[in-house]
Design a protein around this motif. Structure first.
Motif, PDB file in Angstrom:
ATOM      1  N   GLN A  65      -5.482  -8.810   2.307  1.00  0.00           N
ATOM      2  CA  GLN A  65      -4.680  -9.982   2.648  1.00  0.00           C
ATOM      3  C   GLN A  65      -5.297 -10.734   3.832  1.00  0.00           C
ATOM      4  O   GLN A  65      -5.265 -11.956   3.877  1.00  0.00           O
ATOM      5  CB  GLN A  65      -3.264  -9.506   2.988  1.00  0.00           C
ATOM      6  N   SER A  66      -5.876 -10.012   4.765  1.00  0.00           N
ATOM      7  CA  SER A  66      -6.564 -10.629   5.904  1.00  0.00           C
ATOM      8  C   SER A  66      -8.031 -10.880   5.614  1.00  0.00           C
ATOM      9  O   SER A  66      -8.581 -11.915   5.981  1.00  0.00           O
ATOM     10  CB  SER A  66      -6.455  -9.732   7.140  1.00  0.00           C
ATOM     11  N   ALA A  67      -8.677  -9.920   4.958  1.00  0.00           N
ATOM     12  CA  ALA A  67     -10.126  -9.984   4.770  1.00  0.00           C
ATOM     13  C   ALA A  67     -10.566 -11.126   3.858  1.00  0.00           C
ATOM     14  O   ALA A  67     -11.571 -11.785   4.136  1.00  0.00           O
ATOM     15  CB  ALA A  67     -10.644  -8.649   4.234  1.00  0.00           C
ATOM     16  N   LEU A  68      -9.848 -11.373   2.780  1.00  0.00           N
ATOM     17  CA  LEU A  68     -10.276 -12.412   1.828  1.00  0.00           C
ATOM     18  C   LEU A  68     -10.331 -13.806   2.452  1.00  0.00           C
ATOM     19  O   LEU A  68     -11.358 -14.486   2.327  1.00  0.00           O
ATOM     20  CB  LEU A  68      -9.395 -12.402   0.581  1.00  0.00           C
ATOM     21  N   PRO A  69      -9.287 -14.268   3.149  1.00  0.00           N
ATOM     22  CA  PRO A  69      -9.385 -15.603   3.761  1.00  0.00           C
ATOM     23  C   PRO A  69     -10.471 -15.675   4.841  1.00  0.00           C
ATOM     24  O   PRO A  69     -11.153 -16.693   4.974  1.00  0.00           O
ATOM     25  CB  PRO A  69      -8.000 -15.843   4.367  1.00  0.00           C
ATOM     26  N   LEU A  70     -10.649 -14.593   5.574  1.00  0.00           N
ATOM     27  CA  LEU A  70     -11.703 -14.575   6.592  1.00  0.00           C
ATOM     28  C   LEU A  70     -13.082 -14.634   5.934  1.00  0.00           C
ATOM     29  O   LEU A  70     -13.974 -15.346   6.384  1.00  0.00           O
ATOM     30  CB  LEU A  70     -11.569 -13.333   7.478  1.00  0.00           C
ATOM     31  N   ALA A  71     -13.237 -13.896   4.842  1.00  0.00           N
ATOM     32  CA  ALA A  71     -14.510 -13.907   4.108  1.00  0.00           C
ATOM     33  C   ALA A  71     -14.795 -15.285   3.531  1.00  0.00           C
ATOM     34  O   ALA A  71     -15.940 -15.754   3.550  1.00  0.00           O
ATOM     35  CB  ALA A  71     -14.474 -12.860   2.994  1.00  0.00           C
ATOM     36  N   GLU A  72     -13.769 -15.945   3.029  1.00  0.00           N
ATOM     37  CA  GLU A  72     -13.951 -17.287   2.483  1.00  0.00           C
ATOM     38  C   GLU A  72     -14.446 -18.271   3.537  1.00  0.00           C
ATOM     39  O   GLU A  72     -15.165 -19.216   3.221  1.00  0.00           O
ATOM     40  CB  GLU A  72     -12.641 -17.780   1.858  1.00  0.00           C
ATOM     41  N   GLN A  73     -14.091 -18.024   4.795  1.00  0.00           N
ATOM     42  CA  GLN A  73     -14.590 -18.866   5.893  1.00  0.00           C
ATOM     43  C   GLN A  73     -15.982 -18.451   6.340  1.00  0.00           C
ATOM     44  O   GLN A  73     -16.593 -19.130   7.148  1.00  0.00           O
ATOM     45  CB  GLN A  73     -13.651 -18.786   7.099  1.00  0.00           C
ATOM     46  N   GLY A  74     -16.475 -17.319   5.843  1.00  0.00           N
ATOM     47  CA  GLY A  74     -17.815 -16.868   6.201  1.00  0.00           C
ATOM     48  C   GLY A  74     -17.872 -15.880   7.343  1.00  0.00           C
ATOM     49  O   GLY A  74     -18.953 -15.594   7.863  1.00  0.00           O
ATOM     50  N   LYS A 130     -11.634   2.156   6.969  1.00  0.00           N
ATOM     51  CA  LYS A 130     -11.515   2.781   5.655  1.00  0.00           C
ATOM     52  C   LYS A 130     -10.072   3.159   5.391  1.00  0.00           C
ATOM     53  O   LYS A 130      -9.352   3.442   6.340  1.00  0.00           O
ATOM     54  CB  LYS A 130     -12.449   3.969   5.523  1.00  0.00           C
ATOM     55  N   PRO A 131      -9.636   3.142   4.176  1.00  0.00           N
ATOM     56  CA  PRO A 131     -10.320   2.617   3.001  1.00  0.00           C
ATOM     57  C   PRO A 131     -10.277   1.091   2.985  1.00  0.00           C
ATOM     58  O   PRO A 131      -9.448   0.493   3.670  1.00  0.00           O
ATOM     59  CB  PRO A 131      -9.511   3.182   1.836  1.00  0.00           C
ATOM     60  N   ILE A 132     -11.124   0.506   2.192  1.00  0.00           N
ATOM     61  CA  ILE A 132     -11.177  -0.958   2.152  1.00  0.00           C
ATOM     62  C   ILE A 132      -9.850  -1.532   1.649  1.00  0.00           C
ATOM     63  O   ILE A 132      -9.465  -2.630   2.030  1.00  0.00           O
ATOM     64  CB  ILE A 132     -12.378  -1.445   1.325  1.00  0.00           C
ATOM     65  N   SER A 133      -9.154  -0.785   0.799  1.00  0.00           N
ATOM     66  CA  SER A 133      -7.844  -1.205   0.306  1.00  0.00           C
ATOM     67  C   SER A 133      -7.155   0.011  -0.291  1.00  0.00           C
ATOM     68  O   SER A 133      -7.792   1.039  -0.532  1.00  0.00           O
ATOM     69  CB  SER A 133      -7.990  -2.299  -0.749  1.00  0.00           C
ATOM     70  N   HIS A 134      -5.879  -0.115  -0.558  1.00  0.00           N
ATOM     71  CA  HIS A 134      -5.126   0.959  -1.193  1.00  0.00           C
ATOM     72  C   HIS A 134      -5.242   0.905  -2.717  1.00  0.00           C
ATOM     73  O   HIS A 134      -4.784   1.808  -3.420  1.00  0.00           O
ATOM     74  CB  HIS A 134      -3.662   0.895  -0.771  1.00  0.00           C
ATOM     75  N   THR A 135      -5.877  -0.150  -3.234  1.00  0.00           N
ATOM     76  CA  THR A 135      -6.086  -0.337  -4.659  1.00  0.00           C
ATOM     77  C   THR A 135      -7.413  -1.069  -4.867  1.00  0.00           C
ATOM     78  O   THR A 135      -7.925  -1.689  -3.937  1.00  0.00           O
ATOM     79  CB  THR A 135      -4.924  -1.154  -5.280  1.00  0.00           C
ATOM     80  N   LEU A 136      -7.963  -1.011  -6.056  1.00  0.00           N
ATOM     81  CA  LEU A 136      -9.228  -1.694  -6.332  1.00  0.00           C
ATOM     82  C   LEU A 136      -9.045  -3.182  -6.630  1.00  0.00           C
ATOM     83  O   LEU A 136     -10.021  -3.931  -6.658  1.00  0.00           O
ATOM     84  CB  LEU A 136      -9.942  -1.024  -7.508  1.00  0.00           C
ATOM     85  N   GLU A 137      -7.809  -3.614  -6.812  1.00  0.00           N
ATOM     86  CA  GLU A 137      -7.545  -5.015  -7.128  1.00  0.00           C
ATOM     87  C   GLU A 137      -8.077  -5.925  -6.020  1.00  0.00           C
ATOM     88  O   GLU A 137      -7.770  -5.748  -4.851  1.00  0.00           O
ATOM     89  CB  GLU A 137      -6.040  -5.231  -7.291  1.00  0.00           C
ATOM     90  N   ASN A 138      -8.911  -6.869  -6.393  1.00  0.00           N
ATOM     91  CA  ASN A 138      -9.526  -7.879  -5.515  1.00  0.00           C
ATOM     92  C   ASN A 138     -10.639  -7.352  -4.600  1.00  0.00           C
ATOM     93  O   ASN A 138     -11.189  -8.125  -3.826  1.00  0.00           O
ATOM     94  CB  ASN A 138      -8.475  -8.616  -4.674  1.00  0.00           C
ATOM     95  N   VAL A 139     -10.982  -6.086  -4.714  1.00  0.00           N
ATOM     96  CA  VAL A 139     -12.095  -5.574  -3.909  1.00  0.00           C
ATOM     97  C   VAL A 139     -13.396  -6.246  -4.348  1.00  0.00           C
ATOM     98  O   VAL A 139     -14.202  -6.662  -3.509  1.00  0.00           O
ATOM     99  CB  VAL A 139     -12.193  -4.032  -3.977  1.00  0.00           C
ATOM    100  N   ASP A 140     -13.604  -6.385  -5.655  1.00  0.00           N
ATOM    101  CA  ASP A 140     -14.805  -7.079  -6.149  1.00  0.00           C
ATOM    102  C   ASP A 140     -14.843  -8.522  -5.663  1.00  0.00           C
ATOM    103  O   ASP A 140     -15.912  -9.046  -5.336  1.00  0.00           O
ATOM    104  CB  ASP A 140     -14.876  -7.051  -7.676  1.00  0.00           C
ATOM    105  N   THR A 141     -13.688  -9.161  -5.598  1.00  0.00           N
ATOM    106  CA  THR A 141     -13.627 -10.537  -5.100  1.00  0.00           C
ATOM    107  C   THR A 141     -14.094 -10.598  -3.656  1.00  0.00           C
ATOM    108  O   THR A 141     -14.865 -11.486  -3.281  1.00  0.00           O
ATOM    109  CB  THR A 141     -12.186 -11.089  -5.219  1.00  0.00           C
ATOM    110  N   LEU A 142     -13.647  -9.647  -2.840  1.00  0.00           N
ATOM    111  CA  LEU A 142     -14.080  -9.609  -1.439  1.00  0.00           C
ATOM    112  C   LEU A 142     -15.584  -9.391  -1.346  1.00  0.00           C
ATOM    113  O   LEU A 142     -16.285 -10.101  -0.609  1.00  0.00           O
ATOM    114  CB  LEU A 142     -13.335  -8.517  -0.674  1.00  0.00           C
ATOM    115  N   ILE A 143     -16.096  -8.436  -2.095  1.00  0.00           N
ATOM    116  CA  ILE A 143     -17.537  -8.143  -2.061  1.00  0.00           C
ATOM    117  C   ILE A 143     -18.337  -9.367  -2.502  1.00  0.00           C
ATOM    118  O   ILE A 143     -19.314  -9.751  -1.845  1.00  0.00           O
ATOM    119  CB  ILE A 143     -17.854  -6.920  -2.949  1.00  0.00           C
ATOM    120  N   ASN A 144     -17.926  -9.990  -3.595  1.00  0.00           N
ATOM    121  CA  ASN A 144     -18.642 -11.164  -4.106  1.00  0.00           C
ATOM    122  C   ASN A 144     -18.560 -12.345  -3.147  1.00  0.00           C
ATOM    123  O   ASN A 144     -19.527 -13.097  -2.997  1.00  0.00           O
ATOM    124  CB  ASN A 144     -18.111 -11.547  -5.487  1.00  0.00           C
TER     125      ASN A 144
END
Length: 124
Positions: free
Chosen positions: A54-63, A70-84
């Motif tokens: 919830q925090s990491a994705l918007p920050l990543a979108e800004q660069g 750890k862990p990166i999340s409690h579920t795998l949902e959207n982890v690939d989106t964050l990595i990409n």
């Protein structure tokens, strides 16, 4: 010794009273939107795992470069989106793991890679 950096601490408004970490911050904000307006270069994500993305994705979108507990999340949902997203922005994404740099484990890994100690059957 405090780093030579402009540090902003994002806290939940309902958080218990501030601790020593607030003394190292130049400012405290209480919403992700306020933090995003500052366009941070680097963010340390240390919330409960269910809120990491919830925090990491918007920050990543800004660069922003991200260091996530750890862990990166409690579920795998959207982890690939964050990595990409981090990959597309050429941002560092690192997940904290305190044994990653532990010298004895590095030596064991190197020996395994060289085939010196055989095949791993299991580990714990």
């Amino acid at each position: 010794l405090a780093p030579d950096a402009d540090i902003t601490l994002l806290r939940r408004p309902e958080s218990e009273s501030p601790g020593d970490e607030v003394k190292l911050a130049n400012r405290v904000v209480y919403s992700l939107d306020d933090a995003l307006q500052l366009k941070p270069d680097i963010a340390l994500i240390a919330s409960p795992a269910a809120f990491h993305l919830q925090s990491a994705l918007p920050l990543a979108e800004q660069g922003a470069h991200l260091f996530v507990e750890k862990p990166i999340s409690h579920t795998l949902e959207n982890v690939d989106t964050l990595i990409n997203t981090c990959d597309a922005r050429h941002s560092v994404l690192m997940v904290a793991y305190n044994f990653r740099f532990y010298r004895p484990l590095q030596l064991i890994k190197a020996a395994l890679n060289r085939g010196q100690i055989g095949r791993v059957i299991a580990y714990r």
